[in-house]
Every structure is written in C-alpha cells, then in structure tokens.
Design an enzyme around this catalytic site. Sequence first.
Site, PDB file in Angstrom:
ATOM      1  N   PHE B 123       0.859  -1.179   0.000  1.00 14.46           N
ATOM      2  CA  PHE B 123       0.000   0.000   0.000  1.00 14.46           C
ATOM      3  C   PHE B 123       0.896   1.230   0.000  1.00 14.46           C
ATOM      4  CE2 PHE B 123      -2.981   2.900   2.392  1.00 14.46           C
ATOM      5  CZ  PHE B 123      -4.023   2.863   1.498  1.00 14.46           C
ATOM      6  N   THR B 126       2.747   6.657   2.195  1.00 13.33           N
ATOM      7  CA  THR B 126       3.756   7.567   2.749  1.00 13.33           C
ATOM      8  C   THR B 126       4.780   7.980   1.695  1.00 13.33           C
ATOM      9  OG1 THR B 126       3.482   6.547   4.899  1.00 13.33           O
ATOM     10  CG2 THR B 126       5.484   7.814   4.571  1.00 13.33           C
ATOM     11  N   GLU B 365       1.720   3.587  10.521  1.00 12.70           N
ATOM     12  CA  GLU B 365       0.264   3.643  10.283  1.00 12.70           C
ATOM     13  C   GLU B 365      -0.441   4.649  11.195  1.00 12.70           C
ATOM     14  OE1 GLU B 365      -2.089   0.212   9.289  1.00 12.70           O
ATOM     15  OE2 GLU B 365      -0.254  -0.954   9.059  1.00 12.70           O
TER      16      GLU B 365
END
Lengths: 245, 381
Positions: B123, B126, B365
Amino acid sequence: MKVLVLISNVPDTTTKIRFTGDNTAFDESGVQWIINPWDELALTRAVELKEAGSVQSITVANVGTKATEATLRKALAVGADDAIRVDTEANDAFAVATQLAAIAKDYDLILAGIEASDYNGAAVGGMLAELLDFNSVSAVSGLQIEGDTLQVNRDIDGGSQLLSMSTPAVAIVQKGITKEPRIPAMRGIMMARKKPLNVVAPVGADDRTSFVNFELPPAKAACKMIDEENAKEIITLLHEEAKVI
Amino acid sequence: MNFELTEEQQLIKETVRDFAEREIKPVAQELDEKAEFSYELTQKIGELGLFGMCLPEQYGGQGLDTLSYIIAVEEIARVDGSQAATLAAHNSLGISPLCEFGSEEQKMKYLPQLCTGDGLWSFGLTEPGAGSDSRGSKTTAVMDGDDWIINGSKIFITNGSADIAKGCTVQAISGEKDGKKIFTTILVEQDTPGFKAVPMHGKMMWRASDTAELFFDDVRVPKENLLGSIGEGSKIMLQTLDGGRLSIAAMGLGCAQGAFELALAYANERKQFGKPISKFQINAFKLADMATKIELARNLLYKACWLKDNKKPYSKEAAMSKLYCSEIAKEVADEAVQIHGGYGLMKDYDVERFYRDQRLLQIGEGTSEIQRLVISRQIGC
C-alpha cells in the site's frame, strides 16, 4: 480402509498441576485441554495415509463429557472426517475401553496413542483389542498399508521389528510414527464446524479403579555449580550426597 | 456481555501459537540478525491460511471474522514482530483495499494469488515529504488516452520490494478542484516499466520484514487499474488505515504479551540475594502492572474488533486501540529489559529484539500523536 483414531482429552503439557478436596481430585480450573500428544501423532499418520489414498475415512472417538468437544473439533480440523463422543466421564482405562468397544467393532484399523500424557496408564489400546478380539501391536513407530495388510515397524530393545498384520487390528503408536503433529490450517478449522460430531449414550461399564490420593513429586534440588578444577569435590558430592557412586 | 472466545476463535489462537512457537521462534533471532526476509516462512504462513483470513472464500480467503484475524496477528507478534509485520501489512494494507474497493474483475485477477503466500501486495501512501500530513503527497497520476501516467515516489512501504511482491496500491494526485488536491488510488503491478522498488536497509526494528522505497518514472498503467473511482483516494486511505490500526494494535498487544512472558520466566528463574527476583516486591509489582496493562489493551482491542464485526462505527476505538496497545508495548518491553538486567541488552536474549521491534508501533500507520488527534476529534474537541 476405515480408520478409527482414539483421542484422549488431556491437560496441556505445561499445566501447573494442583489438587483439590484434600488431594483426592485434580484441580481442573484454568486448565487448557489438548489432544493427547501420542494420539495427535496417530491422527497425523492417519491423515497422511488418507492423503496417500490407502485410507477411505477417519473417525475420531473420545469418551468424555461435553467439555471434551473442543478437542474433538480440533481433531476434525486436522483432517478427521467425523467424530464420536461417548457421553460419560472417563474414569478408568477398563471403563473407557469398554465404552470404545461398543462403537469400534466396524473399523478395519484402530489407532491408539501408546499412553495418555495425564495418567500415563498405557492400557486402553491393549484392553480394547482384547475386548474386540482384534489383532494388536504395541510400540508402533512406523505404519504402511498395503491392500488389507498392515506393515508395522515396532521398536524393541536394541533394534526394531517389521511385522505384517491382517485387519481388523489395533495399532498402539508411539513417537516416530510421523515426523511431527500436523497443525490444522484455517481452512481445516472452518470445515471442522460442518463435520459431524455424534454424541452416543454410554453402555453399562463399571470402573475397576478409583483414585485414593494424589501427590506431587518432590521439588527438584537446585543445580550446584562446581569449579572445573575441583574434581575432588564432584566425586565427594556424587558419593556422599547423590549416592550414585 | 460475553468475554469468551468462540470455540473456533480459541482453536485459531492455539493453532497460530503452536505454529509461531514451532516454525518462527527457532529462526526469529537469526533472521533479525541477518536482516533477512524469509520466503520459506511467508510460504508457510500462506499454507496455514493466515493471508486473506477475512476475505470471502470465492477469492481464496477464509471468510473469518476480524477478531480471528487479530488473534492470529497477536499470536505471531508474541513471538516475532517481523513476521507479524509481513502478515499484518499484507492483509490489512495489501488485500483489504483490493477486496473493499476492487471491481469484480480486479478481485478475481489479484486476490487468489495473494492468499497463498506466493505473492504480496503493498500500500503506497507515505512519501518522503508526506508522513502524518498525507495530503502533502507529490506523486501524480495523469490520464493520457486510455492510460494513467504515474510519477513520484513512496517510502517505508512494507512488502514493497520482496521477490514475491506482485504490486502496489498507489495513492496519487489526479487533479485539483476548487484549489484542493484530488486523490485517486491506482493499482500498479510490480513488473510495470518505470516502476522500481528498492529495499531499505539499516532498520532498527522488524529487520526480517521487507521495507521498500518505490519510484515511479512515467509508469503507464491502463485506466482499468483505477481502484474505486476518481477522487475516492482519501476515503480508501482512511478506511484502510482504520482496519490497519487494529492489526498494528494486535502487534503491540502480542509484542507486550511476548515481552511480559519472557520477563516473568526470567524473574522466576534468576536468583539474587538468595531468591528468585520475582519474589522482590519491586519486580512482582512491575510484573503485576505489565499484566494489567496487557489485559486492558486486549479488552479494548477485542471490543474494537467486535464493533467492526457487528458493522458498528469503530474508528474511534480503532485509534484508541492502536494508541494504547503500541504505548503499552513500549512500557512493557522497557520493563522487561529492566528485569533482565545486563542480559536484556544482549542479542542472545529475545527480549532485546522485542525492545527494538516495539518502537515502530508508535510511529507506523499513524503516529501516537495522530491517533490522539483522531480520538480528540471523535470525542468533540
């Protein structure tokens, strides 16, 4: 070949053993229950044989109250097709063998762990074979199926035997029967809830033994460290304290 | 109220613990030392069925509830943070958004191979200049005919550069409306020309997990690779992170439980002044505090899972769980090292690894600060 694997419901091997009722009963509070490790090996071997195509179906059976169903459910998750619980307390080996004899006569091969890790009685498998008048071999550390015949490795002092045995039979298995117990996959756990777990009523069977008293083994003495240069002290301690020489 | 796990959840807990003790524990220290990602363990985790635990069966998943998955992450983290990271990131950040927002075609194309342990999905959120301020991203996606052209970079991406990485869900700016950036999420397969994944080395923690820097240089993907719809990127990101918070919380809880068990065993064994150090009140009370914090953390996290499984709002509780579980992981691991004394500073002792591994949990996260921001907004500040 139809296989029955006997499943004993025992406390986890790391359980802290305590007693109640003035040391006359095992304290079950907070105990985590597991499949007897030897039965787990027997079940794993049965699943391997089924995957190899030489076993048609695997039933697991247990004598015990409803509280033992989680253990049977785990056996189903590992790969058994169905389960039978004989609905009564498992008090002594003869009573358990008698209950199992009532449900086991239609199987070609019965696998029993060599003993259960709680009371280490090592009796049910042999008693069951006698009650059913089945062939029986103990201390089995290897098992193959060829047609209707069993090829059985049996450990003996200083070596091993290879036996050929006809069915119906009871194989009482020990370490070596498989590499290590099988861990159920998530899919197996999901499928286990849909597999049949049949509860059957017990037959009349009297216990032939009862527990009078329990006693914990004495605490282990502390380890003594002795300087490697001081051989004399080691010999003195082995002679006078440990009394082994 | 019923605080008991179901028979199935209990069996999952025992099974995953057994697996972690047997397969992961013996190699965890060595993998950490060598900073080596274990393909063998990833394969075994896949065979056990821990990838895609909550995914419906038709896509190769197990169709289990959130709590079962969280228990699995907790049990792996109790033994090793690195393997728990691979598991949690792949499920919560890789598989989950594909399942939640993917088209039927995308799901059938990608999900089955991601449940076996043969492939991982990452994913990409950042960026070097966009951490807590995710809206500060610079990666762009521009339509060119029937394709998206992506340019930019991502950093600290778990499972992004392993040999079995199959692709990444990339968050990019696809335009602007009324002076505000429009965020869109696009799927990029690993072998797409212009896409480069570079492993990041020199980590303090999770050394046996894969962390990557991703570079996109005129990466061209077909318009069908759009995940959800144009402009839905922020929603996808927020919803994915809500679920991800639960798994990071489970990692904190498992880490705390593992460190606590090591400390308790050591305190009962280690003798000073003629008795086990657990018999000194100062240590006994430390262990009592550790056990209490773990119990609180578990109750909070399991409640958040219960809310999610019962389709109730759980955003606040997820943030609280992530905040609390990761904070107590720090406290418990710190005291666990203290109880080990000098030995706790040595790599031969697992507690040293737990002390390092916990440090990410208050950062990854969503930092602890961001969790407090989320909670404070939810409670009406």
